[in-house]
Design an enzyme around this catalytic site. Structure first.
Site, mmCIF file in Angstrom:
data_model
loop_
_atom_site.group_PDB
_atom_site.id
_atom_site.type_symbol
_atom_site.label_atom_id
_atom_site.label_comp_id
_atom_site.label_asym_id
_atom_site.label_seq_id
_atom_site.Cartn_x
_atom_site.Cartn_y
_atom_site.Cartn_z
ATOM 1 N N LEU A 183 0.851 -1.194 0.000
ATOM 2 C CA LEU A 183 0.000 0.000 0.000
ATOM 3 C C LEU A 183 0.895 1.255 0.000
ATOM 4 O O LEU A 183 2.085 1.172 0.237
ATOM 5 C CB LEU A 183 -0.906 0.001 1.235
ATOM 6 N N GLY A 184 0.297 2.406 -0.255
ATOM 7 C CA GLY A 184 1.069 3.658 -0.175
ATOM 8 C C GLY A 184 1.231 4.378 -1.500
ATOM 9 O O GLY A 184 1.683 5.529 -1.523
ATOM 10 N N CYS A 240 3.713 7.750 -3.773
ATOM 11 C CA CYS A 240 4.405 8.530 -2.744
ATOM 12 C C CYS A 240 5.275 7.665 -1.837
ATOM 13 O O CYS A 240 6.468 7.917 -1.680
ATOM 14 C CB CYS A 240 3.371 9.308 -1.939
ATOM 15 N N GLU A 270 16.692 21.766 -19.481
ATOM 16 C CA GLU A 270 15.335 22.236 -19.185
ATOM 17 C C GLU A 270 14.841 23.076 -20.357
ATOM 18 O O GLU A 270 15.554 23.944 -20.847
ATOM 19 C CB GLU A 270 15.346 23.048 -17.872
ATOM 20 N N GLY A 305 7.413 15.375 -16.263
ATOM 21 C CA GLY A 305 6.047 15.548 -15.775
ATOM 22 C C GLY A 305 5.331 14.224 -15.622
ATOM 23 O O GLY A 305 5.884 13.159 -15.926
ATOM 24 N N ASP A 331 -3.804 13.046 -7.652
ATOM 25 C CA ASP A 331 -3.133 13.471 -8.889
ATOM 26 C C ASP A 331 -4.081 13.482 -10.087
ATOM 27 O O ASP A 331 -3.914 14.285 -10.997
ATOM 28 C CB ASP A 331 -1.955 12.532 -9.204
ATOM 29 N N ALA A 335 1.319 14.976 -2.640
ATOM 30 C CA ALA A 335 0.732 14.037 -1.691
ATOM 31 C C ALA A 335 -0.175 14.732 -0.676
ATOM 32 O O ALA A 335 -1.256 14.228 -0.351
ATOM 33 C CB ALA A 335 1.845 13.286 -0.975
ATOM 34 N N HIS A 383 15.673 32.793 19.271
ATOM 35 C CA HIS A 383 16.952 33.200 18.691
ATOM 36 C C HIS A 383 18.052 32.269 19.173
ATOM 37 O O HIS A 383 18.065 31.914 20.344
ATOM 38 C CB HIS A 383 17.282 34.634 19.133
HETATM 39 P P1 FAD Z 1 -0.774 7.659 -6.266
HETATM 40 O O1 FAD Z 1 0.177 7.813 -5.185
HETATM 41 O O2 FAD Z 1 -0.310 7.753 -7.682
HETATM 42 O O3 FAD Z 1 -1.466 6.258 -6.047
HETATM 43 C C1 FAD Z 1 -2.386 5.711 -6.931
HETATM 44 C C2 FAD Z 1 -2.443 4.230 -6.682
HETATM 45 O O4 FAD Z 1 -3.515 3.686 -7.455
HETATM 46 C C3 FAD Z 1 -1.196 3.491 -7.133
HETATM 47 O O5 FAD Z 1 -0.691 2.722 -6.066
HETATM 48 C C4 FAD Z 1 -1.662 2.613 -8.288
HETATM 49 O O6 FAD Z 1 -1.007 1.349 -8.321
HETATM 50 C C5 FAD Z 1 -3.133 2.431 -7.953
HETATM 51 N N1 FAD Z 1 -3.983 2.170 -9.118
HETATM 52 C C6 FAD Z 1 -4.052 2.883 -10.264
HETATM 53 N N2 FAD Z 1 -5.006 2.373 -11.076
HETATM 54 C C7 FAD Z 1 -5.552 1.335 -10.417
HETATM 55 C C8 FAD Z 1 -6.601 0.433 -10.722
HETATM 56 N N3 FAD Z 1 -7.266 0.500 -11.864
HETATM 57 N N4 FAD Z 1 -6.897 -0.519 -9.820
HETATM 58 C C9 FAD Z 1 -6.225 -0.605 -8.648
HETATM 59 N N5 FAD Z 1 -5.230 0.230 -8.299
HETATM 60 C C10 FAD Z 1 -4.909 1.189 -9.173
HETATM 61 N N6 FAD Z 1 4.623 14.757 -3.532
HETATM 62 C C11 FAD Z 1 4.796 15.466 -2.404
HETATM 63 O O7 FAD Z 1 3.847 16.019 -1.876
HETATM 64 N N7 FAD Z 1 6.043 15.561 -1.825
HETATM 65 C C12 FAD Z 1 7.130 14.977 -2.367
HETATM 66 O O8 FAD Z 1 8.232 15.086 -1.828
HETATM 67 C C13 FAD Z 1 6.973 14.223 -3.563
HETATM 68 N N8 FAD Z 1 8.028 13.617 -4.130
HETATM 69 C C14 FAD Z 1 7.835 12.866 -5.251
HETATM 70 C C15 FAD Z 1 8.934 12.231 -5.820
HETATM 71 C C16 FAD Z 1 8.780 11.463 -6.944
HETATM 72 C C17 FAD Z 1 9.977 10.772 -7.548
HETATM 73 C C18 FAD Z 1 7.482 11.311 -7.529
HETATM 74 C C19 FAD Z 1 7.275 10.467 -8.750
HETATM 75 C C20 FAD Z 1 6.391 11.941 -6.978
HETATM 76 C C21 FAD Z 1 6.556 12.732 -5.839
HETATM 77 N N9 FAD Z 1 5.474 13.396 -5.248
HETATM 78 C C22 FAD Z 1 5.670 14.132 -4.118
HETATM 79 C C23 FAD Z 1 4.105 13.308 -5.805
HETATM 80 C C24 FAD Z 1 3.265 12.294 -5.019
HETATM 81 O O9 FAD Z 1 3.893 11.047 -5.068
HETATM 82 C C25 FAD Z 1 1.864 12.218 -5.610
HETATM 83 O O10 FAD Z 1 1.292 13.505 -5.653
HETATM 84 C C26 FAD Z 1 0.973 11.315 -4.779
HETATM 85 O O11 FAD Z 1 1.492 10.026 -4.692
HETATM 86 C C27 FAD Z 1 -0.435 11.275 -5.384
HETATM 87 O O12 FAD Z 1 -1.246 10.474 -4.611
HETATM 88 P P2 FAD Z 1 -2.522 9.773 -5.206
HETATM 89 O O13 FAD Z 1 -3.231 9.173 -4.036
HETATM 90 O O14 FAD Z 1 -3.283 10.687 -6.082
HETATM 91 O O15 FAD Z 1 -2.013 8.642 -6.185
#
Ligand code: FAD
Length: 473
Positions: A41-42, A45, A206, A278, A319, A327, A451
Site C-alpha cells: 500500500l502507499g 508517494c 530544461e 512531468g 493526482d 501528496a 533566537h
Molecule cells: P498515487 O500515489 O499515484 O497512487 C495511486 C495508486 O492507485 C497506485 O498505487 C496505483 O497502483 C493504484 N492504481 C491505479 N489504477 C488502479 C486500478 N485500476 N486498480 C487498482 N489500483 C490502481 N509529492 C509530495 O507532496 N512531496 C514529495 O516530496 C513528492 N516527491 C515525489 C517524488 C517522486 C519521484 C514522484 C514520482 C512523486 C513525488 N510526489 C511528491 C508526488 C506524489 O507522489 C503524488 O502527488 C501522490 O502520490 C499522489 O497520490 P494519489 O493518491 O493521487 O495517487
C-alpha cells in the site's frame, strides 16, 4: 449477476489520497474496501516517490555536509559509498511506512483487495485479481484515487535499462559515471541532487528559461549556483531531440527552445538518462465512461469543490483530478471526499497548497508568487530577508538562503511566501498558517521567535515590511 463483494464505500488506489479516504470512511463507520494493484500500500508517494527520494536525498545531504565540514575544521575524508547498504536503508524506510499502512487498514477493518479495478456500471467494478481471476464488486459510493504515471517521451528507447523514469532512478541500480536529466523540475532536480551527491557527473536540460518553472526566479538562483559549484551542468531553453543507444552509451542531441537558435549544447553521450518531464493522470484507464464519469482528453477527472465527479455518488481525488500533483493535496482531498460521501456538508476551503523541492538548498513556496502577483496586476508588497544576516545561517555555513513574504499592500495580509535555504520546507509551515488565518505581516512581526533560529527569518521579513528593520546589520 451476484456480486462477489458488496460494500458501502470502495476506494480505487492506495496512494496518499486513497488510503486516507479509505481510513476516514472506515472511521466514520462505512463498510470500506480498498483496491490496489500492488501488494504494497502507499501508492507512488510511499513506494516510488516522496519517501524513497527523501531517504536518498538524506544520504546526499550528509555527503555534502561532510564535504563542507572541512571548512569548520573537521575533515571526514572522501566518502565510501556502499550502494547495497544505501538501497537497503531506503527500502527499510519504505517498508516501515507501507507495513504500517497495512496494519492500520486491518485495525480499521478496511478490506484490501490486490488487483486492478475497472468500472462496468455506475455501481459496479470488475477487479482483475493479482492472483488470477476476476471479482465483481458492487458499491454505494466510490472514490477514484488511481493517481498518475511518469510521462515517457515517445522517441526514447524505453526497453533500454539505461533510460530511466523516476521509479527506475530510485532503484539506484548503479552510480553511473555520467547522467543526463531531461527536465529541470522538482523531481528531476531532486534526482540530480542524489546522483551528483553520490558522484555522477550530471547534466540537466530544461526546456523553459529557468529551473523549476513555477517558483520565482530569485528562489532558484541559490540552488543553481550550488549545483554549478558541485559540477552539475545546467542548460536552459534546451530540448532533447534525437536519441541513439549503443555500446558507448545513450547519445542525445539537443535543440534550442527558441526557434532558429543554436542550442547551448549540441549533443552528448551519457551512461544513463533520466526523463523527468512531468506526470500524466490515470483517469482514462478505468473505463470510467461505463459509470458515466467524465474524463478529460488528458485523463484528468473533473470534480466539484466537494470532490464529486459528474456522477454524484462517485468521487475523485489526488493526482488524477489536477495540479498540483502533491501528496498533501491528495490526503486533504481524500479526507474531504470520505466525509462528503458520509453525508457531511463540507467543501474544499484550504486557501493554499505548499510546494517544496527537497534539493540542497531546499526551495519552498506557498500562496501567491511574486511572478503571479505581477502577472495578475495585484498590488502587493514584498519583503525579503537575506540569510547572510541570520546568525543561525552564518553559524551553520549556509548563508545563501533568503525568506520572502508577499503581502497585500492595502491590508498588509500575507498572501504568499517563499524560502530558499536549508530546512526551507519545514520553515514554510508558518507562512501557510499565516495565510490560512488571514494574518497581517505585523502579526508575525509581533510574534517572538526563538533566537538564533532560521525561523526568525520569517519574523525579520515581516518586520522589514513595516519598516521596523531598515538596516539589516
Ligand atoms: P498515487 O500515489 O499515484 O497512487 C495511486 C495508486 O492507485 C497506485 O498505487 C496505483 O497502483 C493504484 N492504481 C491505479 N489504477 C488502479 C486500478 N485500476 N486498480 C487498482 N489500483 C490502481 N509529492 C509530495 O507532496 N512531496 C514529495 O516530496 C513528492 N516527491 C515525489 C517524488 C517522486 C519521484 C514522484 C514520482 C512523486 C513525488 N510526489 C511528491 C508526488 C506524489 O507522489 C503524488 O502527488 C501522490 O502520490 C499522489 O497520490 P494519489 O493518491 O493521487 O495517487
Amino acid at each position: 449477476k451476484a456480486a462477489d463483494i458488496e460494500c458501502q464505500m470502495v476506494v480505487i488506489g492506495a496512494g496518499p489520497g486513497g488510503y486516507t479516504a479509505a481510513f476516514r470512511s472506515a472511521d466514520l463507520g462505512m463498510d470500506t474496501v480498498l483496491i490496489e494493484r500492488y501488494e504494497s500500500l502507499g501508492g507512488v508517494c510511499l513506494n516510488v516517490g516522496c519517501i524513497p527520494s527523501k531517504a536518498l536525498l538524506h544520504s546526499a545531504a550528509v555527503i555534502d555536509e561532510a564535504a563542507h565540514a572541512a571548512d569548520f575544521g573537521v575533515d571526514f575524508g572522501k566518502p565510501k559509498i556502499n550502494l547495497d547498504k544505501l538501497r537497503e536503508y531506503k527500502q527499510k524506510v519504505v517498508g516501515q511506512l507501507t507495513k504500517g499502512l497495512s496494519g492500520m487498514a486491518k485495525q480499521r477493518k478496511v478490506r484490501t483487495v490486490t488487483g486492478v479495478a475497472r468500472f462496468v456500471s455506475p455501481n459496479e467494478l470488475e477487479i482483475s485479481i493479482a492472483d488470477g481471476g476476476t471479482q465483481l464488486l458492487r458499491f454505494q459510493h466510490c472514490i477514484i484515487a488511481a493517481g498518475s504515471q511518469a510521462v515517457k517521451l515517445p522517441n526514447f528507447p524505453w526497453d533500454d535499462p539505461r533510460v530511466m523514469d523516476s521509479t527506475d532512478a530510485l532503484e539506484l541500480a548503479e552510480v553511473p559515471k555520467s547522467m543526463l536529466v531531461v527536465g529541470g523540475g522538482i523531481i528531476g532536480l531532486e534526482m540530480a541532487t542524489v546522483y551528483s551527491g553520490l558522484g555522477s557527473q550530471v547534466t540537466v536540460v530544461e526546456f523553459m528559461d529557468q529551473l523549476m518553472p513555477g517558483a520565482d526566479k530569485d528562489l532558484v538562483k541559490p540552488l543553481a549556483d550550488r549545483l554549478k559549484k558541485q559540477g552539475v551542468q545546467v542548460h536552459l531553453k534546451t530540448k532533447a531531440a534525437g536519441v541513439k543507444a549503443d555500446k558507448k552509451g545513450i547519445t542525445v542531441s539537443f535543440e534550442s527552445a527558441s526557434e532558429g537558435q543554436k542550442p547551448e549544447l549540441e549533443s552528448g553521450t551519457y551512461d544513463r538518462v533520466l526523463v523527468a518531464v512531468g506526470r500524466s493522470p490515470n483517469g482514462a484507464k478505468l473505463d470510467a465512461e461505463k459509470a458515466g464519469v467524465q474524463v478529460s482528453e488528458r485523463g484528468f477527472i473533473p470534480v466539484t469543490n466537494q470532490m464529486r465527479t459528474n456522477v454524484p455518488h462517485i468521487f475523485a481525488i489526488g493526482d488524477l483530478v489536477g495540479q498540483p500533483m502533491l501528496a498533501h493535496k491528495a490526503t486533504h482531498e481524500g479526507k474531504l471526499a470520505a466525509e462528503v460521501a458520509f453525508g457531511e456538508k463540507k467543501e474544499w476551503v484550504a486557501r493554499v497548497i505548499p510546494s517544496v523541492a527537497y534539493t540542497n538548498p531546499e526551495i519552498a513556496w506557498v500562496g501567491v508568487t511574486e511572478t503571479e502577483a505581477k502577472a495578475k496586476g495585484l498590488k502587493v508588497g514584498v519583503a525579503k530577508f537575506p540569510w547572510a544576516a541570520s546568525g543561525r545561517a552564518i553559524g551553520v555555513g549556509r548563508t545563501e538562503g533568503f525568506t520572502k513574504l508577499i503581502f497585500d499592500e492595502a491590508t498588509h495580509r500575507i498572501i504568499g511566501g517563499a524560502i530558499v535555504g536549508v530546512h526551507a520546507g519545514e520553515l514554510l509551515a508558518e507562512i501557510g498558517l499565516a495565510i490560512e488565518m488571514g494574518a497581517e505581516a505585523e502579526d508575525i512581526g509581533h510574534t517572538i521567535h526563538a533566537h538564533p533560529t532560521l525561523s526568525e527569518s520569517v519574523a525579520m521579513s515581516a518586520e522589514i515590511h513595516d519598516g521596523t528593520i531598515t538596516d539589516l546589520y
